[in-house]
Motif scaffolding. Structure first.
Motif, mmCIF file in Angstrom:
data_model
loop_
_atom_site.group_PDB
_atom_site.id
_atom_site.type_symbol
_atom_site.label_atom_id
_atom_site.label_comp_id
_atom_site.label_asym_id
_atom_site.label_seq_id
_atom_site.Cartn_x
_atom_site.Cartn_y
_atom_site.Cartn_z
ATOM 1 N N LEU A 87 -5.356 -6.740 -1.706
ATOM 2 C CA LEU A 87 -6.245 -5.586 -1.804
ATOM 3 C C LEU A 87 -7.472 -6.116 -2.314
ATOM 4 O O LEU A 87 -7.361 -6.817 -3.624
ATOM 5 C CB LEU A 87 -5.657 -4.574 -2.454
ATOM 6 C CG LEU A 87 -6.325 -3.210 -2.812
ATOM 7 C CD1 LEU A 87 -6.671 -2.488 -1.490
ATOM 8 C CD2 LEU A 87 -5.977 -2.483 -3.755
ATOM 9 N N ILE A 88 -8.754 -6.001 -1.575
ATOM 10 C CA ILE A 88 -10.086 -6.533 -2.217
ATOM 11 C C ILE A 88 -10.871 -5.578 -2.653
ATOM 12 O O ILE A 88 -11.709 -5.799 -3.457
ATOM 13 C CB ILE A 88 -10.653 -7.657 -1.372
ATOM 14 C CG1 ILE A 88 -10.900 -7.001 0.079
ATOM 15 C CG2 ILE A 88 -9.803 -8.898 -1.379
ATOM 16 C CD1 ILE A 88 -11.744 -7.884 0.844
ATOM 17 N N ALA A 89 -10.793 -4.333 -1.832
ATOM 18 C CA ALA A 89 -11.532 -2.932 -2.450
ATOM 19 C C ALA A 89 -10.734 -1.920 -2.207
ATOM 20 O O ALA A 89 -10.335 -1.514 -0.983
ATOM 21 C CB ALA A 89 -12.766 -2.909 -1.482
ATOM 22 N N GLU A 90 -10.855 -0.937 -3.226
ATOM 23 C CA GLU A 90 -9.997 0.336 -3.096
ATOM 24 C C GLU A 90 -11.059 1.381 -2.644
ATOM 25 O O GLU A 90 -12.161 1.495 -3.163
ATOM 26 C CB GLU A 90 -9.442 0.531 -4.617
ATOM 27 C CG GLU A 90 -8.322 1.526 -4.450
ATOM 28 C CD GLU A 90 -7.543 1.467 -5.811
ATOM 29 O OE1 GLU A 90 -7.060 2.652 -5.916
ATOM 30 O OE2 GLU A 90 -7.543 0.663 -6.757
ATOM 31 N N GLY A 91 -10.419 2.061 -1.744
ATOM 32 C CA GLY A 91 -11.320 3.214 -1.428
ATOM 33 C C GLY A 91 -11.730 4.354 -2.366
ATOM 34 O O GLY A 91 -10.752 4.323 -3.212
#
Length: 94
Positions: A87-91
């Motif tokens: 996971l590199i960017a969380e919504g």
């Protein structure tokens, strides 16, 4: 309501990072504005909003890819196994 997460995923069928040379920005879809939930009339304090969560975005990379934070160089992941995700960017929550 929330937007999609962005993941990096190892795919053994992928053999190049060339797509990253041309495309610098990757984005999952934005979440929608929520609509009023049933029974949440105007003027009520508990105006609940409902909207569908967006699909996650998976960016495929070849095995052996090293993922680092751009500014600090901090190691985020060493992508070695097929199907491994990071996971590199969380919504956003909306």
């Amino acid at each position: 309501i929330s937007g999609g997460n962005v993941y990096i995923r190892v795919d053994r069928a992928c053999d190049s990072l060339l797509p990253f040379h041309d495309k610098k920005t990757w984005r999952a879809k934005k979440g929608y504005h929520g609509s009023a939930a049933p029974g949440a009339g105007a003027g009520r304090a508990d105006r609940t909003r409902i909207a569908p969560t967006q699909e996650d975005l998976y960016i495929d990379v070849p095995p052996g890819t090293v993922v680092r934070r751009k500014r600090s160089g901090e190691l985020l992941g060493d992508m070695t196994k097929h199907g491994q995700t990071l996971l590199i960017a969380e919504g956003g929550a909306g």
